[in-house]
Design an enzyme around this catalytic site. Sequence first.
Site, PDB file in Angstrom:
ATOM      1  N   GLY A   1       0.821  -1.222   0.000  1.00 40.29           N
ATOM      2  CA  GLY A   1       0.000   0.000   0.000  1.00 40.29           C
ATOM      3  C   GLY A   1       0.845   1.257   0.000  1.00 40.29           C
TER       4      GLY A   1
ATOM      5  N   GLY B   1      -0.602   4.532  -1.274  1.00 39.77           N
ATOM      6  CA  GLY B   1      -1.737   5.129  -0.577  1.00 39.77           C
ATOM      7  C   GLY B   1      -1.298   6.276   0.329  1.00 39.77           C
TER       8      GLY B   1
ATOM      9  CG  LEU C   1       0.831   0.455   5.619  1.00 44.00           C
ATOM     10  CD1 LEU C   1       1.437   1.844   5.422  1.00 44.00           C
ATOM     11  CD2 LEU C   1       0.318   0.299   7.046  1.00 44.00           C
ATOM     12  CB  ALA C   2      -2.038  -3.243   0.456  1.00 45.58           C
TER      13      ALA C   2
ATOM     14  CB  SER D   1      -9.779  -0.163  10.895  1.00 45.64           C
ATOM     15  OG  SER D   1     -10.835   0.756  10.842  1.00 45.64           O
TER      16      SER D   1
ATOM     17  CD  GLU E   1     -15.773   1.675   9.918  1.00 51.92           C
ATOM     18  OE1 GLU E   1     -16.602   0.825   9.581  1.00 51.92           O
ATOM     19  OE2 GLU E   1     -16.083   2.821  10.269  1.00 51.92           O
TER      20      GLU E   1
ATOM     21  CE1 TYR F   1     -11.087  -1.069   5.311  1.00 51.44           C
ATOM     22  CE2 TYR F   1     -12.220  -0.394   7.318  1.00 51.44           C
ATOM     23  CZ  TYR F   1     -11.072  -0.452   6.555  1.00 51.44           C
ATOM     24  OH  TYR F   1      -9.905   0.101   7.034  1.00 51.44           O
TER      25      TYR F   1
ATOM     26  CG  HIS G   1      -4.850   8.036  10.062  1.00 49.19           C
ATOM     27  ND1 HIS G   1      -5.415   6.900  10.597  1.00 49.19           N
ATOM     28  CD2 HIS G   1      -4.055   7.620   9.054  1.00 49.19           C
ATOM     29  CE1 HIS G   1      -4.969   5.846   9.946  1.00 49.19           C
ATOM     30  NE2 HIS G   1      -4.148   6.259   8.977  1.00 49.19           N
TER      31      HIS G   1
HETATM   32  P1  NAP Z   1      -5.495   4.173   0.882  1.00 49.49           P
HETATM   33  O1  NAP Z   1      -5.014   5.568   0.667  1.00 49.49           O
HETATM   34  O2  NAP Z   1      -6.808   3.760   0.307  1.00 49.49           O
HETATM   35  O3  NAP Z   1      -4.343   3.198   0.291  1.00 49.49           O
HETATM   36  C1  NAP Z   1      -4.594   1.835   0.094  1.00 49.49           C
HETATM   37  C2  NAP Z   1      -3.367   1.217  -0.573  1.00 49.49           C
HETATM   38  O4  NAP Z   1      -3.618  -0.181  -0.767  1.00 49.49           O
HETATM   39  C3  NAP Z   1      -3.033   1.785  -1.958  1.00 49.49           C
HETATM   40  O5  NAP Z   1      -1.649   1.849  -2.101  1.00 49.49           O
HETATM   41  C4  NAP Z   1      -3.601   0.736  -2.897  1.00 49.49           C
HETATM   42  O6  NAP Z   1      -2.985   0.715  -4.154  1.00 49.49           O
HETATM   43  C5  NAP Z   1      -3.277  -0.518  -2.108  1.00 49.49           C
HETATM   44  N1  NAP Z   1      -4.041  -1.694  -2.533  1.00 49.49           N
HETATM   45  C6  NAP Z   1      -5.387  -1.821  -2.616  1.00 49.49           C
HETATM   46  N2  NAP Z   1      -5.714  -3.060  -3.012  1.00 49.49           N
HETATM   47  C7  NAP Z   1      -4.547  -3.745  -3.181  1.00 49.49           C
HETATM   48  C8  NAP Z   1      -4.220  -5.066  -3.584  1.00 49.49           C
HETATM   49  N3  NAP Z   1      -5.162  -5.966  -3.899  1.00 49.49           N
HETATM   50  N4  NAP Z   1      -2.913  -5.426  -3.645  1.00 49.49           N
HETATM   51  C9  NAP Z   1      -1.932  -4.526  -3.336  1.00 49.49           C
HETATM   52  N5  NAP Z   1      -2.186  -3.238  -2.962  1.00 49.49           N
HETATM   53  C10 NAP Z   1      -3.487  -2.870  -2.886  1.00 49.49           C
HETATM   54  O7  NAP Z   1      -5.535   3.807   2.431  1.00 49.49           O
HETATM   55  P2  NAP Z   1      -4.851   4.584   3.683  1.00 49.49           P
HETATM   56  O8  NAP Z   1      -5.781   5.633   4.159  1.00 49.49           O
HETATM   57  O9  NAP Z   1      -3.462   4.918   3.332  1.00 49.49           O
HETATM   58  O10 NAP Z   1      -4.889   3.426   4.782  1.00 49.49           O
HETATM   59  C11 NAP Z   1      -3.821   2.487   4.910  1.00 49.49           C
HETATM   60  C12 NAP Z   1      -4.324   1.240   5.619  1.00 49.49           C
HETATM   61  O11 NAP Z   1      -4.793   1.597   6.913  1.00 49.49           O
HETATM   62  C13 NAP Z   1      -5.486   0.537   4.948  1.00 49.49           C
HETATM   63  O12 NAP Z   1      -5.353  -0.849   5.192  1.00 49.49           O
HETATM   64  C14 NAP Z   1      -6.715   1.060   5.670  1.00 49.49           C
HETATM   65  O13 NAP Z   1      -7.779   0.151   5.590  1.00 49.49           O
HETATM   66  C15 NAP Z   1      -6.153   1.194   7.064  1.00 49.49           C
HETATM   67  N6  NAP Z   1      -6.761   2.223   7.926  1.00 49.49           N
HETATM   68  C16 NAP Z   1      -6.847   3.508   7.479  1.00 49.49           C
HETATM   69  C17 NAP Z   1      -7.353   4.484   8.318  1.00 49.49           C
HETATM   70  C18 NAP Z   1      -7.461   5.922   7.875  1.00 49.49           C
HETATM   71  O14 NAP Z   1      -8.180   6.688   8.521  1.00 49.49           O
HETATM   72  N7  NAP Z   1      -6.743   6.335   6.827  1.00 49.49           N
HETATM   73  C19 NAP Z   1      -7.744   4.147   9.619  1.00 49.49           C
HETATM   74  C20 NAP Z   1      -7.616   2.823  10.045  1.00 49.49           C
HETATM   75  C21 NAP Z   1      -7.102   1.873   9.200  1.00 49.49           C
HETATM   76  P3  NAP Z   1      -3.473   1.674  -5.373  1.00 49.49           P
HETATM   77  O15 NAP Z   1      -2.818   3.008  -5.122  1.00 49.49           O
HETATM   78  O16 NAP Z   1      -2.958   0.976  -6.573  1.00 49.49           O
HETATM   79  O17 NAP Z   1      -4.966   1.756  -5.296  1.00 49.49           O
HETATM   80  N1  GDD Z   2     -17.154   9.206   2.319  1.00 51.63           N
HETATM   81  C1  GDD Z   2     -18.220   9.932   2.671  1.00 51.63           C
HETATM   82  N2  GDD Z   2     -18.850  10.710   1.722  1.00 51.63           N
HETATM   83  N3  GDD Z   2     -18.637   9.880   3.963  1.00 51.63           N
HETATM   84  C2  GDD Z   2     -19.711  10.652   4.300  1.00 51.63           C
HETATM   85  C3  GDD Z   2     -20.384  11.460   3.382  1.00 51.63           C
HETATM   86  C4  GDD Z   2     -19.945  11.497   2.026  1.00 51.63           C
HETATM   87  O1  GDD Z   2     -20.490  12.184   1.167  1.00 51.63           O
HETATM   88  N4  GDD Z   2     -21.379  12.115   4.041  1.00 51.63           N
HETATM   89  C5  GDD Z   2     -21.320  11.719   5.315  1.00 51.63           C
HETATM   90  N5  GDD Z   2     -20.307  10.814   5.482  1.00 51.63           N
HETATM   91  C6  GDD Z   2     -19.973  10.118   6.731  1.00 51.63           C
HETATM   92  C7  GDD Z   2     -19.926   8.605   6.619  1.00 51.63           C
HETATM   93  O2  GDD Z   2     -21.246   8.053   6.632  1.00 51.63           O
HETATM   94  C8  GDD Z   2     -19.102   8.259   7.846  1.00 51.63           C
HETATM   95  O3  GDD Z   2     -19.923   8.192   8.981  1.00 51.63           O
HETATM   96  C9  GDD Z   2     -18.151   9.455   7.996  1.00 51.63           C
HETATM   97  O4  GDD Z   2     -18.659  10.482   7.134  1.00 51.63           O
HETATM   98  C10 GDD Z   2     -16.706   9.162   7.628  1.00 51.63           C
HETATM   99  O5  GDD Z   2     -16.680   8.555   6.345  1.00 51.63           O
HETATM  100  P1  GDD Z   2     -15.291   8.264   5.578  1.00 51.63           P
HETATM  101  O6  GDD Z   2     -14.488   9.503   5.491  1.00 51.63           O
HETATM  102  O7  GDD Z   2     -15.657   7.582   4.290  1.00 51.63           O
HETATM  103  O8  GDD Z   2     -14.488   7.315   6.566  1.00 51.63           O
HETATM  104  P2  GDD Z   2     -14.928   6.045   7.423  1.00 51.63           P
HETATM  105  O9  GDD Z   2     -14.992   6.478   8.856  1.00 51.63           O
HETATM  106  O10 GDD Z   2     -16.094   5.355   6.858  1.00 51.63           O
HETATM  107  O11 GDD Z   2     -13.666   5.073   7.198  1.00 51.63           O
HETATM  108  C11 GDD Z   2     -12.335   5.572   7.296  1.00 51.63           C
HETATM  109  O12 GDD Z   2     -11.865   5.430   8.622  1.00 51.63           O
HETATM  110  C12 GDD Z   2     -11.730   4.075   9.082  1.00 51.63           C
HETATM  111  C13 GDD Z   2     -11.224   4.134  10.528  1.00 51.63           C
HETATM  112  O13 GDD Z   2     -12.280   4.432  11.384  1.00 51.63           O
HETATM  113  C14 GDD Z   2     -11.464   4.801   6.294  1.00 51.63           C
HETATM  114  O14 GDD Z   2     -10.201   5.410   6.220  1.00 51.63           O
HETATM  115  C15 GDD Z   2     -11.271   3.354   6.717  1.00 51.63           C
HETATM  116  O15 GDD Z   2     -10.299   2.733   5.864  1.00 51.63           O
HETATM  117  C16 GDD Z   2     -10.754   3.338   8.169  1.00 51.63           C
HETATM  118  O16 GDD Z   2     -10.569   2.024   8.613  1.00 51.63           O
END
Ligand code: NAP
Ligand code: GDD
Length: 351
Positions: A9, A12, A86-87, A131, A133, A154, A184
């Site tokens: 990842g 990402g 992280l992917a 996560s 989640e 998810y 984040h």
């Molecule tokens: P992101 O921006 O969506 O990045 C996801 C990465 O995974 C990208 O590099 C993507 O590649 C790669 N990927 C997706 N499917 C793949 C596959 N089949 N094989 C190899 N690589 C693949 O996510 P992020 O926000 O950086 O989050 C990083 C990790 O933390 C994820 O696992 C996410 O679920 C988890 N997480 C995120 C948050 C948050 O708030 N950001 C919170 C808790 C947990 P491409 O660029 O080619 O699409």
């Molecule tokens: N995306 C999105 N788009 N969310 C919306 C919208 C919209 O137009 N309107 C309201 N929301 C609300 C969603 O219903 C959710 O409750 C909240 O905004 C946050 O949505 P996202 O930003 O899509 O993030 P998430 O909380 O569902 O998931 C993210 O955080 C998780 C950790 O708690 C992702 O980064 C996950 O990968 C990660 O695990």
Amino acid sequence: MTKRALITGVTGQDGSYMAEFLLGKGYEVHGLIRRASTFNTSRIDHLYVDPHSPDARLFLHYGDLSDGARLTTLLAAIKPDEVYNLAAQSHVRVSFEEPEHTADTTGTGTIRMLEAVRLSGIQTRFYQASSSELYGATPPLQNEDTPFYPRSPYGAAKLYSFWITKNYREAYGIFAVNGILFNHESPRRGETFVTRKITRAVAAIKAGMQDYVYMGNLDAVRDWGYAPEYVEAMWRMLQADEPDDYVVATGEGITVREFLQTAFEHAGLNWEDHVRFDERYLRPTEVDALIGDASRARNKLDWVPTIRGKELARLMVDADIEALEHAGRPWIDKVQLDSWATSVVHGAAEQ
Ligand code: NAP
Ligand code: GDD
């Protein structure tokens, strides 16, 4: 001795900050990237040095979490000291549209990585991107002892990954940890997550390029932190004496509405003039509130966050306004194309 890390990842949001962080610490960094018909490395292009150069310390390898044999041979060849998994298919709303693909990448992908560690026989430390989640329907405050209750394909896939990581730690003695990270964000956040969707819309509305942004549930509460600070917490988990699982969060929750209000006000706009409701952005089951208690990370890893939700909103608005000013016409065309796609191809641009 130079340490070597593998990041899945790497293209990402988190992967790009992690690569930057580890290069800054002197690591040799290897990243797994998916082959795509267009370039998908924009978040790490600034780190790239021609691999023929003696200065190169970032190396990219094609691979996919669906291809276990490739993961095993790659790990055997690279022999990383640390693996950051992280992917994932990381979008909750999209996971309702693509549940099987999400299970395969976000769930089974983790066991493929752990099997690659085990079968290649290398000595490495393994980080799993778990996560908040996982908590789903369980109300805040959430910490490492809070029961899990995922509310999406998810979340259910991440639940499997959490337990299989813990199982490989207990069964095979692998130094494997779960970082239970709360939301984040950053200027590099994917454009369809709510914070970035809002801050990009603010920039476009401010520039007179669009009038409205269509949103779903504004009552949801999230504990939003700053991604560069969170990748440091991941690294600290792998430097600890013993493997453990950690919540990473700011401890402060705000609603989507408050984030919207802060972002629009920062640009001198009234959010109520520009925000409209579209039920497409609702989820079949919602996670109402996530607020984390990161005491264990503070006490055992000495990790303390400094940037929280409203400050993050302002920081991201500034970055998107600046990006728009500097990108000029091509970016404007892309925004118009995106909104065209959203209105014409119903459901294809879920956000
Ligand atoms: P992101 O921006 O969506 O990045 C996801 C990465 O995974 C990208 O590099 C993507 O590649 C790669 N990927 C997706 N499917 C793949 C596959 N089949 N094989 C190899 N690589 C693949 O996510 P992020 O926000 O950086 O989050 C990083 C990790 O933390 C994820 O696992 C996410 O679920 C988890 N997480 C995120 C948050 C948050 O708030 N950001 C919170 C808790 C947990 P491409 O660029 O080619 O699409
Ligand atoms: N995306 C999105 N788009 N969310 C919306 C919208 C919209 O137009 N309107 C309201 N929301 C609300 C969603 O219903 C959710 O409750 C909240 O905004 C946050 O949505 P996202 O930003 O899509 O993030 P998430 O909380 O569902 O998931 C993210 O955080 C998780 C950790 O708690 C992702 O980064 C996950 O990968 C990660 O695990």
